[in-house]
Design a protein around this motif. Structure first.
Motif, PDB file in Angstrom:
ATOM      1  N   ALA A   1       0.820  -1.172  -0.069  1.00 21.91           N
ATOM      2  CA  ALA A   1       0.217  -0.020  -0.026  1.00 21.91           C
ATOM      3  C   ALA A   1       0.842   1.118  -0.065  1.00 21.91           C
ATOM      4  O   ALA A   1       0.491   2.301  -0.560  1.00 21.91           O
ATOM      5  CB  ALA A   1      -0.861  -0.092   1.143  1.00 21.91           C
ATOM      6  N   ASP A   2       2.135   1.251   0.600  1.00 20.07           N
ATOM      7  CA  ASP A   2       2.828   2.446   0.603  1.00 20.07           C
ATOM      8  C   ASP A   2       3.485   2.736  -0.711  1.00 20.07           C
ATOM      9  O   ASP A   2       3.641   3.803  -0.975  1.00 20.07           O
ATOM     10  CB  ASP A   2       4.059   2.136   1.912  1.00 20.07           C
ATOM     11  CG  ASP A   2       3.457   1.997   3.225  1.00 20.07           C
ATOM     12  OD1 ASP A   2       2.540   2.595   3.444  1.00 20.07           O
ATOM     13  OD2 ASP A   2       4.318   1.700   4.187  1.00 20.07           O
ATOM     14  N   LEU A   3       3.903   1.392  -1.085  1.00 15.62           N
ATOM     15  CA  LEU A   3       4.461   1.752  -2.599  1.00 15.62           C
ATOM     16  C   LEU A   3       3.402   2.175  -3.478  1.00 15.62           C
ATOM     17  O   LEU A   3       3.955   3.280  -4.390  1.00 15.62           O
ATOM     18  CB  LEU A   3       4.775   0.245  -3.213  1.00 15.62           C
ATOM     19  CG  LEU A   3       5.209   0.305  -4.634  1.00 15.62           C
ATOM     20  CD1 LEU A   3       6.492   1.126  -4.829  1.00 15.62           C
ATOM     21  CD2 LEU A   3       5.454  -1.173  -5.191  1.00 15.62           C
ATOM     22  N   LEU A   4       2.255   1.963  -3.504  1.00 17.81           N
ATOM     23  CA  LEU A   4       1.236   2.749  -4.342  1.00 17.81           C
ATOM     24  C   LEU A   4       1.067   4.159  -3.945  1.00 17.81           C
ATOM     25  O   LEU A   4       0.877   4.938  -4.753  1.00 17.81           O
ATOM     26  CB  LEU A   4      -0.231   1.904  -4.292  1.00 17.81           C
ATOM     27  CG  LEU A   4       0.020   0.333  -4.900  1.00 17.81           C
ATOM     28  CD1 LEU A   4      -1.290  -0.370  -4.852  1.00 17.81           C
ATOM     29  CD2 LEU A   4       0.248   0.489  -6.309  1.00 17.81           C
ATOM     30  N   GLU A   5       0.878   4.334  -2.777  1.00 17.74           N
ATOM     31  CA  GLU A   5       0.722   5.886  -2.070  1.00 17.74           C
ATOM     32  C   GLU A   5       2.109   6.480  -2.677  1.00 17.74           C
ATOM     33  O   GLU A   5       1.799   7.900  -2.695  1.00 17.74           O
ATOM     34  CB  GLU A   5       0.695   5.743  -0.625  1.00 17.74           C
ATOM     35  CG  GLU A   5       0.333   7.079   0.012  1.00 17.74           C
ATOM     36  CD  GLU A   5       0.422   6.858   1.451  1.00 17.74           C
ATOM     37  OE1 GLU A   5       0.550   8.235   1.920  1.00 17.74           O
ATOM     38  OE2 GLU A   5      -0.163   5.962   2.112  1.00 17.74           O
ATOM     39  N   HIS A   6       2.938   5.935  -2.537  1.00 20.51           N
ATOM     40  CA  HIS A   6       4.428   6.944  -2.675  1.00 20.51           C
ATOM     41  C   HIS A   6       4.845   6.812  -4.099  1.00 20.51           C
ATOM     42  O   HIS A   6       6.216   6.979  -4.462  1.00 20.51           O
ATOM     43  CB  HIS A   6       5.401   6.704  -1.865  1.00 20.51           C
ATOM     44  CG  HIS A   6       4.989   6.845  -0.242  1.00 20.51           C
ATOM     45  ND1 HIS A   6       4.911   8.172   0.171  1.00 20.51           N
ATOM     46  CD2 HIS A   6       4.560   6.092   0.701  1.00 20.51           C
ATOM     47  CE1 HIS A   6       4.390   8.162   1.366  1.00 20.51           C
ATOM     48  NE2 HIS A   6       4.422   7.133   1.696  1.00 20.51           N
ATOM     49  N   ALA A   7       4.100   6.264  -4.808  1.00 19.22           N
ATOM     50  CA  ALA A   7       4.782   5.658  -6.355  1.00 19.22           C
ATOM     51  C   ALA A   7       5.369   6.799  -7.109  1.00 19.22           C
ATOM     52  O   ALA A   7       6.619   6.613  -7.868  1.00 19.22           O
ATOM     53  CB  ALA A   7       3.729   5.027  -7.456  1.00 19.22           C
ATOM     54  N   ASP A   8       4.824   7.798  -7.062  1.00 20.66           N
ATOM     55  CA  ASP A   8       5.564   9.156  -7.690  1.00 20.66           C
ATOM     56  C   ASP A   8       6.942   9.422  -7.266  1.00 20.66           C
ATOM     57  O   ASP A   8       7.866   9.570  -8.110  1.00 20.66           O
ATOM     58  CB  ASP A   8       4.769  10.335  -7.593  1.00 20.66           C
ATOM     59  CG  ASP A   8       3.520  10.304  -8.476  1.00 20.66           C
ATOM     60  OD1 ASP A   8       3.269   9.579  -9.452  1.00 20.66           O
ATOM     61  OD2 ASP A   8       2.501  11.219  -8.225  1.00 20.66           O
TER      62      ASP A   8
END
Length: 118
Positions: free
Chosen positions: A13-20
């Motif tokens: 979930a963190d990866l998707l939240e911080h993808a940019d």
């Protein structure tokens, strides 16, 4: 922060939240690899073999594991009629694209180092 938890559900979930941010960091690393691989300089020491190996072990491989976990979860959820949102899909695609390009550069540099030692 994204990689500190391993490949658990929260880190995905963190990866998707911080993808940019992840894509930006990967792009900066890729830029440095390209610039320093030209052979003229190694001011940042980013192309030193131990640093390349460390980047692969502690950053690139864990990121790849997170991406694979999310894709695997999506395949499982797809069977339950749930899919990635459009934003999640775009974020994951961006991370995957730059990650594969960085991996190619690492493979090239580490392969060159192996060939020089032989």
């Amino acid at each position: 922060e994204v990689l500190s938890k391993g490949a658990d559900a929260q880190s995905v979930a963190d990866l998707l939240e911080h993808a940019d941010g992840v894509v930006a960091a990967l792009n900066i690393y890729r830029f440095l690899l390209l610039r320093e691989s030209s052979g003229a300089t190694n001011y940042t020491h980013v192309t030193d073999i131990p640093d390349l190996q460390k980047a692969r072990t502690y950053w690139i491989n864990p990121l790849q594991a997170l991406v694979r976990k999310r894709v695997s979860e999506d395949a499982h959820e797809h069977a339950d009629n749930e899919e990635l949102s459009h934003d999640e899909l775009l974020g994951l695609f961006g991370v995957t694209e730059v990650l594969s390009r960085v991996q190619e550069l690492l493979d090239e540099r580490l392969g060159d180092a192996t060939n020089m030692r032989q």
